[in-house]
Design a protein around this motif. Structure first.
Motif: not given
Length: 292
Positions: A132-136, A142-151, A240-245
């Motif tokens: 997770i990223a906070l920008t302005h 990204v992710g964190g939608w639960g196992f086994p579907l995601n994570d 890499r999908a998260l901003p360099d914030s």
């Protein structure tokens, strides 16, 4: 709202534990406590009971009456808060118990704590995996939608891959090795025992096999090395999908120390140490609410 009996209440709740921290309006910590599960998507009523118990015990630890909660500002960072229906149900249960209540996800308050309330990015890898990223003022996840579907790349994912490989070894598809031997030592009667276990196993149960992968890799096991390389690739793609914030990237969670140094150089260069924990982030948010 800022009365003499006003306090700040920070909550960090996940699938296993709910932590509460009480502070005065200046942020000085007065008491802490913990209770059980507080994932509002899984069981909102249980989550509310855990939050209520942790808050009550934290006030007691601080030497304050539980009734002080009704004049206090609560910021709860809870697993499952990203689900609108679960969030609405929780807020309905909590209505009237506090002077002001804000509901965020546990990842959001972790990000606020890690970067002292400023912009920044975190990636948590433990039983689950979420970034997770906070920008302005804008959140991105990204992710964190639960196992086994995601994570993907999480401890649960890594344990699951190890168990799948153990079955392949029994089928003669891959060779035996340190990792598969360690797994079958836990299921000595063989595949029937493993399959029966899998019918009732949860994400935490799968994640309990991740340390076996780490140990086998340290022992030079080829399969464990391959699985961890796949894990690094999955985590890297998400990071890499998260901003360099803001001030950079904080790697957090129970597996972070084990895998963060193995990440690619471009990600290593982004990493900075966390400045505080999730409860510190919730308290900062509570102070901002008080200032309004």
């Amino acid at each position: 709202m800022n009365r003499p009996d006003t306090h700040l209440i920070a909550i960090d709740g996940g699938g296993t534990t709910c932590r509460a921290r009480i502070a005065d309006t200046q942020g000085r910590i007065l008491g802490e406590a913990r209770a059980g599960s507080a994932n509002i998507f899984q069981d909102v009523e249980l989550a509310w009971r855990s939050v209520h118990q942790a808050v009550t015990e934290a006030f007691a630890h601080a030497g304050l009456a539980a009734g002080c909660a009704q004049s206090s500002v609560l910021v709860a960072g809870l697993a499952g808060a990203e689900a609108p229906s679960a969030a609405a149900d929780f807020l309905q249960l909590a209505a009237g118990s506090f002077a002001d209540i804000s509901l965020l996800s546990d990842a959001q308050i972790a990000c606020l704590g890690a970067h002292a309330g400023e912009d920044g990015t975190i990636f948590i890898v433990g039983t689950g995996a979420i970034g997770i990223a906070l920008t302005h003022g804008t959140w991105q996840r990204v992710g964190g939608w639960g196992f086994p579907l995601n994570d993907l790349g999480s401890g649960a994912w890594l344990g699951q891959q190890a168990l799948r490989a153990a079955l392949e070894q029994r089928d003669g598809i891959i060779d035996t090795g340190l990792l598969t031997d360690s797994i079958w030592a836990i299921f000595p009667t063989g595949t029937e025992e493993l399959i029966a276990w899998s019918q009732i196993a949860h994400s935490g149960d799968y994640a309990s096999f991740a340390p076996l992968v780490l140990k086998a890799r340290a022992g030079g096991d080829e399969l464990a090395t391959k699985l961890m390389s796949e894990q690094i690739a999955l985590l890297s793609r998400q990071i890499r999908a998260l901003p360099d914030s803001g001030r950079g990237l904080c790697m957090m969670g129970g597996l972070a120390d084990k895998i963060s140094t193995n990440l690619p150089q471009d990600i290593l260069q982004r990493q900075v140490p966390a400045l505080g924990d999730a409860l510190a982030g919730a308290l900062r948010y509570a102070q901002s609410r008080l200032a309004r």
